[in-house]
Design a protein around this motif. Structure first.
Motif, short mmCIF file in Angstrom:
data_model
loop_
_atom_site.label_atom_id
_atom_site.label_comp_id
_atom_site.label_asym_id
_atom_site.label_seq_id
_atom_site.Cartn_x
_atom_site.Cartn_y
_atom_site.Cartn_z
N THR A 85 0.85 -1.18 0.00
CA THR A 85 0.00 0.00 0.00
C THR A 85 0.89 1.23 0.00
O THR A 85 1.79 1.34 0.82
N TYR A 86 0.64 2.13 -0.95
CA TYR A 86 1.34 3.42 -1.03
C TYR A 86 0.35 4.51 -0.69
O TYR A 86 -0.84 4.39 -1.01
N ARG A 89 9.92 -7.13 -2.48
CA ARG A 89 8.96 -6.47 -1.59
C ARG A 89 9.66 -5.38 -0.77
O ARG A 89 9.13 -4.27 -0.62
N ALA A 90 10.83 -5.67 -0.22
CA ALA A 90 11.57 -4.68 0.57
C ALA A 90 11.94 -3.47 -0.28
O ALA A 90 11.82 -2.32 0.17
N ASP A 91 12.38 -3.70 -1.51
CA ASP A 91 12.73 -2.59 -2.40
C ASP A 91 11.50 -1.75 -2.74
O ASP A 91 11.56 -0.51 -2.74
N LEU A 92 10.39 -2.39 -3.01
CA LEU A 92 9.16 -1.65 -3.31
C LEU A 92 8.67 -0.88 -2.09
O LEU A 92 8.12 0.22 -2.23
N ALA A 93 8.88 -1.42 -0.90
CA ALA A 93 8.54 -0.69 0.32
C ALA A 93 9.40 0.57 0.44
O ALA A 93 8.91 1.64 0.82
N THR A 94 10.68 0.46 0.10
CA THR A 94 11.56 1.63 0.11
C THR A 94 11.05 2.68 -0.86
O THR A 94 11.00 3.87 -0.54
N ARG A 108 8.13 4.48 0.64
CA ARG A 108 8.54 5.45 1.67
C ARG A 108 9.10 6.72 1.03
O ARG A 108 8.78 7.84 1.46
N LEU A 109 9.94 6.55 0.02
CA LEU A 109 10.51 7.72 -0.67
C LEU A 109 9.42 8.58 -1.30
O LEU A 109 9.44 9.81 -1.18
N LEU A 110 8.48 7.94 -1.96
CA LEU A 110 7.38 8.69 -2.58
C LEU A 110 6.55 9.41 -1.53
O LEU A 110 6.16 10.56 -1.73
#
Length: 141
Positions: free
Chosen positions: A7-8, A125-130, A133-135
Motif C-alpha cells: 500500500t502506497y 517487496r523490501a525494495d518496493l517498500a523503500t 517510503r521515498l514517494l
C-alpha cells in the motif's frame, strides 16, 4: 508466479510514473549501484537499460509492458531471465502496488532460476517498500 501487494499513500499514477522510470531505480532498489539508460526518454515498451549491481553483475533490462495501470520489465544475465510486473490500482487516497516476480534459468542455470524466484520475492517487496517510503516523503513532507 510469486506475488506481493503493498500500500502506497500516493496516487496510482504517481507511483507508476516513479516505478517505471529506470533512472529512479538506484534510489530504491538495494542491489543496484547505477543504471545505464540505453534508450533515453520517457518510459515506454521496448526501452532498454543496464542494471549495474552491487556485486558487479550487469543485467540487460527491457520494459515489456506499459499501460495506465501496469508496467513490466524483463532482465537477462547469462542464462537467467527475471520478470517483474507491477500493477497499480487506486486505494483510498493512495494506491495498491501488486508485484509479480519470476526467475527462469536455461540450461545449467535452470536450478538457479527455479530457486531464485521465490527467494527473491522478499527482496523485491523490501525494495518496493523503500520506493513507497521515498514517494511518501516527497509528496507528504
Amino acid at each position: 508466479m510469486p506475488t506481493t501487494t503493498l500500500t502506497y499513500d500516493v496516487p496510482a499514477d504517481v507511483a507508476l510514473a516513479y516505478l517505471s522510470d529506470p533512472v529512479n531505480r538506484p534510489e530504491w532498489q538495494s542491489s543496484l549501484r547505477r543504471v545505464e539508460v540505453l534508450d533515453a526518454g520517457p518510459a515506454r515498451v521496448g526501452q532498454r537499460w543496464l542494471d549495474h549491481t552491487a556485486v558487479g553483475l550487469v543485467a540487460d533490462m527491457t520494459t515489456t509492458a506499459l499501460t495506465s495501470d501496469t508496467w513490466a520489465e524483463s532482465g537477462t544475465w547469462r542464462g537467467i531471465t527475471a520478470d517483474l510486473t507491477l500493477r497499480v490500482e487506486p486505494h483510498g487516497a493512495g494506491c495498491l502496488v501488486h508485484a509479480e516476480f519470476a526467475v527462469h534459468g536455461r540450461g545449467p542455470w535452470a536450478l538457479v532460476g527455479a530457486a531464485a524466484g521465490p527467494a527473491g520475492l522478499p527482496a523485491v517487496r523490501a525494495d518496493l517498500a523503500t520506493a513507497g517510503r521515498l514517494l511518501s516523503e516527497r509528496h507528504h513532507p
